[in-house]
Design a protein around this motif. Structure first.
Motif, PDB file in Angstrom:
ATOM      1  N   ALA A 116     -11.253 -20.247  23.178  1.00 53.24           N
ATOM      2  CA  ALA A 116     -11.975 -19.046  22.740  1.00 53.24           C
ATOM      3  C   ALA A 116     -13.319 -19.417  22.147  1.00 53.24           C
ATOM      4  O   ALA A 116     -13.478 -20.490  21.550  1.00 53.24           O
ATOM      5  N   THR A 117     -14.296 -18.542  22.312  1.00 52.33           N
ATOM      6  CA  THR A 117     -15.569 -18.721  21.623  1.00 52.33           C
ATOM      7  C   THR A 117     -15.386 -18.266  20.174  1.00 52.33           C
ATOM      8  O   THR A 117     -14.521 -17.428  19.890  1.00 52.33           O
ATOM      9  N   LYS A 141     -10.002 -27.554  15.460  1.00 44.83           N
ATOM     10  CA  LYS A 141      -9.683 -28.963  15.233  1.00 44.83           C
ATOM     11  C   LYS A 141      -9.357 -29.704  16.529  1.00 44.83           C
ATOM     12  O   LYS A 141      -9.466 -30.925  16.583  1.00 44.83           O
ATOM     13  N   VAL A 142      -8.931 -28.973  17.546  1.00 43.83           N
ATOM     14  CA  VAL A 142      -8.611 -29.616  18.822  1.00 43.83           C
ATOM     15  C   VAL A 142      -9.571 -29.163  19.922  1.00 43.83           C
ATOM     16  O   VAL A 142      -9.305 -29.341  21.117  1.00 43.83           O
ATOM     17  N   GLY A 143     -10.683 -28.567  19.510  1.00 43.33           N
ATOM     18  CA  GLY A 143     -11.732 -28.229  20.461  1.00 43.33           C
ATOM     19  C   GLY A 143     -11.489 -27.010  21.321  1.00 43.33           C
ATOM     20  O   GLY A 143     -12.179 -26.806  22.326  1.00 43.33           O
ATOM     21  N   THR A 144     -10.513 -26.168  20.931  1.00 47.96           N
ATOM     22  CA  THR A 144     -10.242 -24.973  21.732  1.00 47.96           C
ATOM     23  C   THR A 144     -10.876 -23.710  21.148  1.00 47.96           C
ATOM     24  O   THR A 144     -10.714 -22.633  21.703  1.00 47.96           O
ATOM     25  N   VAL A 145     -11.574 -23.851  20.040  1.00 51.09           N
ATOM     26  CA  VAL A 145     -12.482 -22.812  19.561  1.00 51.09           C
ATOM     27  C   VAL A 145     -13.863 -23.443  19.578  1.00 51.09           C
ATOM     28  O   VAL A 145     -14.167 -24.323  18.775  1.00 51.09           O
ATOM     29  N   THR A 146     -14.682 -23.033  20.532  1.00 42.06           N
ATOM     30  CA  THR A 146     -15.963 -23.719  20.727  1.00 42.06           C
ATOM     31  C   THR A 146     -16.956 -22.834  21.464  1.00 42.06           C
ATOM     32  O   THR A 146     -16.558 -21.974  22.262  1.00 42.06           O
ATOM     33  N   ALA A 147     -18.217 -23.067  21.212  1.00 40.97           N
ATOM     34  CA  ALA A 147     -19.276 -22.393  21.960  1.00 40.97           C
ATOM     35  C   ALA A 147     -19.591 -23.147  23.247  1.00 40.97           C
ATOM     36  O   ALA A 147     -20.218 -22.607  24.154  1.00 40.97           O
ATOM     37  N   ASP A 148     -19.149 -24.402  23.324  1.00 39.94           N
ATOM     38  CA  ASP A 148     -19.373 -25.223  24.525  1.00 39.94           C
ATOM     39  C   ASP A 148     -18.231 -24.992  25.510  1.00 39.94           C
ATOM     40  O   ASP A 148     -17.393 -25.877  25.753  1.00 39.94           O
ATOM     41  N   ILE A 149     -18.201 -23.807  26.065  1.00 44.46           N
ATOM     42  CA  ILE A 149     -17.075 -23.377  26.886  1.00 44.46           C
ATOM     43  C   ILE A 149     -16.921 -24.207  28.162  1.00 44.46           C
ATOM     44  O   ILE A 149     -15.816 -24.620  28.513  1.00 44.46           O
ATOM     45  N   GLY A 150     -18.020 -24.454  28.859  1.00 41.17           N
ATOM     46  CA  GLY A 150     -17.930 -25.193  30.120  1.00 41.17           C
ATOM     47  C   GLY A 150     -17.258 -26.543  29.976  1.00 41.17           C
ATOM     48  O   GLY A 150     -16.257 -26.823  30.658  1.00 41.17           O
ATOM     49  N   PRO A 151     -17.765 -27.418  29.091  1.00 43.47           N
ATOM     50  CA  PRO A 151     -17.127 -28.725  28.896  1.00 43.47           C
ATOM     51  C   PRO A 151     -15.673 -28.618  28.428  1.00 43.47           C
ATOM     52  O   PRO A 151     -14.832 -29.431  28.822  1.00 43.47           O
ATOM     53  N   ALA A 152     -15.366 -27.622  27.584  1.00 41.33           N
ATOM     54  CA  ALA A 152     -13.995 -27.467  27.082  1.00 41.33           C
ATOM     55  C   ALA A 152     -13.035 -27.113  28.213  1.00 41.33           C
ATOM     56  O   ALA A 152     -11.914 -27.637  28.287  1.00 41.33           O
ATOM     57  N   VAL A 153     -13.479 -26.233  29.108  1.00 44.63           N
ATOM     58  CA  VAL A 153     -12.631 -25.848  30.246  1.00 44.63           C
ATOM     59  C   VAL A 153     -12.425 -27.043  31.168  1.00 44.63           C
ATOM     60  O   VAL A 153     -11.305 -27.330  31.606  1.00 44.63           O
TER      61      VAL A 153
END
Length: 232
Positions: A116-117, A141-153
């Protein structure tokens, strides 16, 4: 209690269950014992010297396995506008906002990882009772709330593995498939152990990694010498 089957007993025969094996030898034994008709998952179990009931002894994080996990994860993203488009281009399986929240509230959860953003969290927060028990709630804490959506996906689709210590200080994770080469599995396991070490909490005292074992879905476990992972 039922007795182990013939295949399991044959796989367990070469293993000394009192011995701590170097990771390379442990992986070799586990691969040799993975004789099921499907591509078994190779799993690691760790007994850590922490008590997760205390906030300063919680161990949680994410590890990008260098060779992926072998699993095809379905990724859902809560986002709007340009971030939603970014998620779709990165390969997200589900992208939405209020509509996706409504779907999840109805019990329709067709994904294995949720991102999620930050601006969507007030909305996603309503799903805590649904997603939390399943370990799917987005968390910075595990990078699943982020504005960097592309890299996270892309990381999630590429085999990033989340971990969280359970009661009695246990961590379990899939670190590859039996079809992977021994070298790929060893490198994945070392990367995972390194990620867990980096997540060592301030409240942990004494030996952090107490016991480690690797196994396949249907095979016997093999105890691992922690020092062979470069971890303490």
């Amino acid at each position: 209690m039922s007795k182990p089957g013939k295949r399991f007993r044959a796989a367990a025969e070469p293993i000394d269950h009192e011995k701590l094996y170097a990771i390379e030898e442990a992986v070799k034994l586990v691969k040799e014992g993975a004789k099921a008709k499907f591509d078994e998952t190779i799993e690691i179990s760790m007994n850590l010297g922490v008590d997760p009931r205390h906030a300063d002894q919680m161990v949680r994080g994410v590890c990008a396995l260098p060779h992926g996990s072998g699993r095809k994860l379905r990724v859902a993203v809560f986002a709007k506008g340009a971030k939603a488009e970014e998620a779709k281009k990165a390969g997200a399986d589900l992208v939405g906002a209020e509509d996706l929240v409504e779907q999840v509230q109805k019990g329709v959860i067709e994904f294995d990882r949720c991102i999620a953003t930050p601006d969507m969290m007030p909305l996603v927060g309503r799903l805590g009772k649904v997603l939390g028990p399943r370990g799917l709630m987005p968390n910075p804490k595990v990078g699943t709330v982020t504005a960097d959506i592309g890299p996270a996906v892309k990381a999630a689709k590429g085999g990033a593995v989340e971990f969280r210590v359970e009661k009695a200080g246990l961590i379990h994770a899939g670190v590859g498939k039996a079809s992977f080469s021994e070298q790929a599995l060893v490198e994945n396991i070392r990367a995972f152990a390194d990620a867990v070490m980096k997540a060592k909490p301030s409240g942990a005292k004494g030996t952090f990694m107490k016991k480690i074992a690797v196994t396949s879905t249907m095979g016997p476990g093999v105890k691992v010498e922690p020092a062979s992972l470069g971890s303490g």
